[in-house]
Design a protein around this motif. Structure first.
Motif, PDB file in Angstrom:
ATOM      1  N   ARG A  23       0.817  -1.214   0.000  1.00 37.32           N
ATOM      2  CA  ARG A  23       0.000   0.000   0.000  1.00 37.32           C
ATOM      3  C   ARG A  23       0.852   1.265   0.000  1.00 37.32           C
ATOM      4  N   THR A  24       1.940   1.258   0.761  1.00 36.32           N
ATOM      5  CA  THR A  24       2.781   2.454   0.896  1.00 36.32           C
ATOM      6  C   THR A  24       3.923   2.496  -0.111  1.00 36.32           C
ATOM      7  N   GLU A  25       4.028   1.426  -0.941  1.00 31.91           N
ATOM      8  CA  GLU A  25       5.081   1.346  -1.962  1.00 31.91           C
ATOM      9  C   GLU A  25       6.470   1.479  -1.351  1.00 31.91           C
ATOM     10  N   THR A  26       6.689   0.740  -0.264  1.00 40.28           N
ATOM     11  CA  THR A  26       7.980   0.727   0.417  1.00 40.28           C
ATOM     12  C   THR A  26       8.545  -0.688   0.413  1.00 40.28           C
ATOM     13  N   PRO A  27       9.862  -0.840   0.564  1.00 37.48           N
ATOM     14  CA  PRO A  27      10.456  -2.181   0.511  1.00 37.48           C
ATOM     15  C   PRO A  27      10.145  -3.004   1.763  1.00 37.48           C
ATOM     16  N   LEU A  28      10.281  -4.302   1.599  1.00 41.91           N
ATOM     17  CA  LEU A  28      10.123  -5.239   2.712  1.00 41.91           C
ATOM     18  C   LEU A  28      11.252  -6.258   2.617  1.00 41.91           C
ATOM     19  N   SER A  29      11.927  -6.484   3.729  1.00 41.93           N
ATOM     20  CA  SER A  29      13.041  -7.429   3.742  1.00 41.93           C
ATOM     21  C   SER A  29      12.828  -8.504   4.795  1.00 41.93           C
ATOM     22  N   LEU A  30      13.397  -9.675   4.515  1.00 44.26           N
ATOM     23  CA  LEU A  30      13.348 -10.803   5.452  1.00 44.26           C
ATOM     24  C   LEU A  30      14.751 -11.328   5.682  1.00 44.26           C
ATOM     25  N   ILE A  31      14.980 -11.784   6.907  1.00 40.84           N
ATOM     26  CA  ILE A  31      16.231 -12.484   7.236  1.00 40.84           C
ATOM     27  C   ILE A  31      15.853 -13.808   7.881  1.00 40.84           C
ATOM     28  N   LEU A  32      16.332 -14.907   7.329  1.00 36.39           N
ATOM     29  CA  LEU A  32      16.188 -16.214   7.967  1.00 36.39           C
ATOM     30  C   LEU A  32      17.522 -16.596   8.583  1.00 36.39           C
ATOM     31  N   ILE A  33      17.474 -17.098   9.807  1.00 29.27           N
ATOM     32  CA  ILE A  33      18.687 -17.370  10.583  1.00 29.27           C
ATOM     33  C   ILE A  33      18.671 -18.812  11.064  1.00 29.27           C
ATOM     34  N   ASP A  34      19.795 -19.479  10.920  1.00 28.35           N
ATOM     35  CA  ASP A  34      19.917 -20.867  11.382  1.00 28.35           C
ATOM     36  C   ASP A  34      21.160 -20.992  12.252  1.00 28.35           C
ATOM     37  N   VAL A  35      21.001 -21.596  13.435  1.00 23.63           N
ATOM     38  CA  VAL A  35      22.148 -21.815  14.319  1.00 23.63           C
ATOM     39  C   VAL A  35      22.977 -22.956  13.729  1.00 23.63           C
ATOM     40  N   ASP A  36      24.237 -22.675  13.459  1.00 25.91           N
ATOM     41  CA  ASP A  36      25.095 -23.658  12.786  1.00 25.91           C
ATOM     42  C   ASP A  36      25.391 -24.870  13.663  1.00 25.91           C
ATOM     43  N   PHE A  37      25.294 -26.059  13.067  1.00 29.28           N
ATOM     44  CA  PHE A  37      25.654 -27.319  13.736  1.00 29.28           C
ATOM     45  C   PHE A  37      24.948 -27.464  15.099  1.00 29.28           C
ATOM     46  N   PHE A  38      23.672 -27.077  15.137  1.00 26.43           N
ATOM     47  CA  PHE A  38      22.983 -27.109  16.436  1.00 26.43           C
ATOM     48  C   PHE A  38      22.719 -28.531  16.907  1.00 26.43           C
ATOM     49  N   LYS A  39      22.455 -29.455  15.995  1.00 27.14           N
ATOM     50  CA  LYS A  39      22.240 -30.851  16.397  1.00 27.14           C
ATOM     51  C   LYS A  39      23.469 -31.397  17.109  1.00 27.14           C
ATOM     52  N   GLN A  40      24.626 -31.080  16.556  1.00 25.89           N
ATOM     53  CA  GLN A  40      25.869 -31.541  17.196  1.00 25.89           C
ATOM     54  C   GLN A  40      26.052 -30.890  18.569  1.00 25.89           C
ATOM     55  N   PHE A  41      25.617 -29.634  18.693  1.00 25.71           N
ATOM     56  CA  PHE A  41      25.698 -28.957  19.987  1.00 25.71           C
ATOM     57  C   PHE A  41      24.807 -29.669  21.005  1.00 25.71           C
ATOM     58  N   ASN A  42      23.575 -29.970  20.608  1.00 25.42           N
ATOM     59  CA  ASN A  42      22.658 -30.682  21.498  1.00 25.42           C
ATOM     60  C   ASN A  42      23.209 -32.048  21.888  1.00 25.42           C
ATOM     61  N   ASP A  43      23.723 -32.762  20.906  1.00 27.78           N
ATOM     62  CA  ASP A  43      24.253 -34.099  21.176  1.00 27.78           C
ATOM     63  C   ASP A  43      25.456 -34.045  22.107  1.00 27.78           C
ATOM     64  N   GLY A  44      26.291 -33.026  21.936  1.00 31.13           N
ATOM     65  CA  GLY A  44      27.520 -32.954  22.729  1.00 31.13           C
ATOM     66  C   GLY A  44      27.353 -32.349  24.105  1.00 31.13           C
ATOM     67  N   GLY A  70       9.995  -1.582   5.347  1.00 32.06           N
ATOM     68  CA  GLY A  70      10.590  -0.295   5.002  1.00 32.06           C
ATOM     69  C   GLY A  70      12.099  -0.333   4.870  1.00 32.06           C
ATOM     70  N   THR A  71      12.683  -1.535   4.847  1.00 34.74           N
ATOM     71  CA  THR A  71      14.145  -1.675   4.744  1.00 34.74           C
ATOM     72  C   THR A  71      14.513  -2.307   3.411  1.00 34.74           C
ATOM     73  N   ASP A  72      15.460  -1.705   2.693  1.00 33.09           N
ATOM     74  CA  ASP A  72      15.873  -2.252   1.408  1.00 33.09           C
ATOM     75  C   ASP A  72      16.938  -3.330   1.609  1.00 33.09           C
ATOM     76  N   ALA A  73      17.437  -3.865   0.510  1.00 36.25           N
ATOM     77  CA  ALA A  73      18.380  -4.977   0.572  1.00 36.25           C
ATOM     78  C   ALA A  73      19.650  -4.607   1.329  1.00 36.25           C
ATOM     79  N   ALA A  74      20.205  -3.430   1.037  1.00 36.68           N
ATOM     80  CA  ALA A  74      21.441  -3.014   1.709  1.00 36.68           C
ATOM     81  C   ALA A  74      21.233  -2.872   3.205  1.00 36.68           C
ATOM     82  N   GLY A  75      20.100  -2.296   3.590  1.00 29.66           N
ATOM     83  CA  GLY A  75      19.805  -2.147   5.018  1.00 29.66           C
ATOM     84  C   GLY A  75      19.620  -3.489   5.697  1.00 29.66           C
TER      85      GLY A  75
END
Length: 319
Positions: A177-198, A240-245
């Protein structure tokens, strides 16, 4: 106005009547009295002060009391709150007419008092109505608490997947509606299974709590949010955040999670780290929020397969 007090609005075109009723109601320690001389002034006060109870004379100089109450009830129906607070209305009239009383109740009134009003009866009626208002306040507060609980992740205390899904759709429509950008960030904890196991599941839970807090503290704008997406995955919505932001925010998150310095023998350089997938666009009618989510997921997949502990922006997503 002191917190916890009830606000009572008296609407009467007679200055003498307003003063008399106001002085009577002032005997109640837990109320503050507002006065309006006509329907227009009453509507302005209702919009600004949100009174808990209204006393309305049947005959006002700019409209009759029944029409005023219809306007009040219509405003309540159009309210944006999921659980709109109901304002009890007591009509005041010097004329005793069954048809008028019936019309007033049908229009949305809750009680009727004949003028001149008995002080004893007036105070008794007000106390009875305020008991109901008090119970309504408690129900409304409980509803807000339940809604908050239903959208909060119990472990990490950041919003949950349900919140993320709802908010992503809302922000997509808003940015469209406002013609502004929308950004998403997906985050994954690295090697979390190994952390849980250890280190064990309790240590894993503490790790997720710390990571969630670090991610959340990396957001500097109130309109941005981070949620637990599932398992060891989190997601951030940046309207309201572009790719660089968005890349800058993800880089800040990456640094914050590394600064936790949580030991992980099988992690990168012996510490917990995260991978970040970023996607950004200007929402358009021919696209949808799920496409943006898939783009962020693709960039996260690429980050994990490129060595983890990094931020990657999806280069193929059209901005």
């Amino acid at each position: 106005m002191p917190a916890g007090k009830y606000k009572l609005l008296v609407v009467d075109s007679s200055s003498a009547n307003r003063t008399l009723i106001g002085e009577c109601l002032a005997q109640l320690d837990d109320v503050d009295v507002l006065l309006a001389a006509d329907g227009g002034e009453a509507i302005d006060l209702i919009a600004g002060a949100h009174p808990d109870l209204i006393l309305v004379d049947m005959n006002l100089r700019d409209m009759d009391g029944i029409n005023l109450v219809r306007k009040i009830r219509n405003r309540e129906l159009l309210g944006s709150d999921e659980l709109t607070l109901w304002m009890p209305v007591i009509f005041l009239s010097s004329v005793m007419d069954d048809d008028i009383v019936a019309q007033g109740i049908i229009a949305g009134g809750d009680d009727f008092l004949h003028k001149p009003v008995s002080e004893v009866i007036l105070l008794a009626k007000i106390r009875a109505m305020l008991r109901i208002v008090g119970m309504q306040r408690d129900i409304h507060a409980a509803h807000r608490r339940l809604k908050q609980i239903s959208t909060l992740d119990g472990l990490t205390c950041v919003p949950n997947r349900r919140y993320f899904d709802d908010t992503l759709n809302i922000e997509w429509k808003r940015c469209l509606r406002t013609e502004t950008p929308l950004s998403l960030i997906l985050i994954d904890v690295d090697f979390f299974k190994q952390f849980n196991d250890g280190y064990g599941h309790q240590a894993g839970d503490q790790c997720l709590k710390a990571v969630a807090s670090a991610l959340n503290e990396s957001l500097f704008r109130v309109e941005d949010s981070v949620a637990r997406y599932g398992g060891e995955e989190f997601a951030a919505i940046l309207p309201g955040t572009d790719a660089a932001g968005a890349v800058a925010v993800a880089e800040r998150m990456l640094a914050s999670t590394r600064e936790l310095r949580i030991p992980h023998e099988k992690g990168i350089e012996g510490l917990i780290s995260c991978s970040f997938g970023v996607a950004s666009t200007h929402p358009a009618p021919e696209r949808n929020a799920q496409e943006l989510l898939q783009a962020a997921d693709s960039s996260l997949y690429a980050a994990k397969h490129a060595g983890r502990n990094m931020v990657l922006l999806n280069p193929t997503w059209r901005t």
